[in-house]
Design an enzyme around this catalytic site. Structure first.
Site, PDB file in Angstrom:
ATOM      1  CB  THR A 142      88.484  -9.379 -40.490  1.00  0.00           C
ATOM      2  OG1 THR A 142      87.606 -10.526 -40.309  1.00  0.00           O
ATOM      3  CG2 THR A 142      89.377  -9.241 -39.259  1.00  0.00           C
ATOM      4  NE  ARG A 185      79.478  -9.607 -43.675  1.00  0.00           N
ATOM      5  CZ  ARG A 185      79.302  -8.463 -44.301  1.00  0.00           C
ATOM      6  NH1 ARG A 185      79.882  -8.262 -45.481  1.00  0.00           N
ATOM      7  NH2 ARG A 185      78.569  -7.504 -43.789  1.00  0.00           N
TER       8      ARG A 185
END
Ligand code: PRP
Ligand code: URA
Length: 212
Positions: free
Chosen positions: A111, A107
């Site tokens: 964001t 990830r």
């Protein structure tokens, strides 16, 4: 999660006991790894009631009888790197011959969008029951992207197995992929502002591999 027929929360007292130790910040890497493996085996037992079986004849010391055995090569397991790797041995405890594919995703810390960096899947996976592994289902972005990738490869029978899920992520995957059955041992409260599950267990990858 009653509104989502494809979501099963196991919520078993023996699993709850193990989850309590897993969450504890004082639990060290070795015990954390062992617990992830044990919990995964328990979820596997529950989630594979419909695994393909074939009839075989077995001779006991007293008589021949027809028995059911799991069809070899019918199951593929696909961990999402890194943390999903910790669950592989837990599935192999019940399906020692399951082939293993790998999907690498992380990830983006700003964001929270998943970034794919690796994908290697077993030949013929499109005809196997495929089980995607990741201990944490947070925003659901990684799981959704990994399922899309498996579907693009032709997989028709996909299950998702998680140890802890946040309601936001579970609903997102359940809605986007109503044909995918989701099995998780525990449904937590929410996500924090950094996309971490609360109360959760922290960063599963770091705790499994000792990277922080
Ligand atoms: C964690 C976890 C999932 C993902 C969940 O991995 O193992 O893959 O985050 O978050 P999401 O539901 O919001 O997508 P991470 O990106 O930290 O990578 P790592 O396993 O390499 O540490
Ligand atoms: N990934 C983790 O490892 N933990 C979380 O709480 C959320 C994403």
């Amino acid at each position: 999660m009653k509104d989502y027929k494809n979501v099963t929360v196991l919520d078993h007292p023996l699993i709850r006991h193990k989850i309590a130790i897993l969450r504890d910040k004082n639990t060290g890497m070795k015990q954390f790894r062992e617990l992830v493996e044990e919990i995964t085996t328990l979820i596997t037992f529950e989630s594979f009631k419909e695994v393909p079986t074939k009839t075989v004849t077995v001779s006991t010391p007293l008589a021949d009888c027809e028995q059911q055995m799991v069809v070899e090569g019918s199951v593929a397991i696909v961990p999402i790197l890194r943390a999903g790797l910790g669950m592989v041995s837990g599935v192999h405890a019940l399906f020692p011959t399951a082939k293993v594919g790998h999907i690498g995703m992380y990830r983006d810390e700003e964001t929270l969008e998943p970034k794919e960096y690796y994908c290697k899947l077993p030949e013929g996976i499109e005809n196997m029951q495929t089980i995607l592994l990741d201990p944490m289902l947070a925003t659901g972005g990684s799981a959704c992207d990994a399922i899309n990738l498996l579907k693009k490869r032709g997989c028709k029978s996909i299950k998702l197995m998680n140890i802890i899920g946040a309601p936001e992520g579970v609903k997102r995957v359940a809605k986007a992929h109503p044909d995918v059955n989701i099995y998780l041992s525990t449904l937590d409260e929410c996500l924090n502002e950094n996309g971490y599950i609360l109360p959760g267990l922290g960063d599963a990858g770091d705790r499994l591999f000792g990277t922080k």
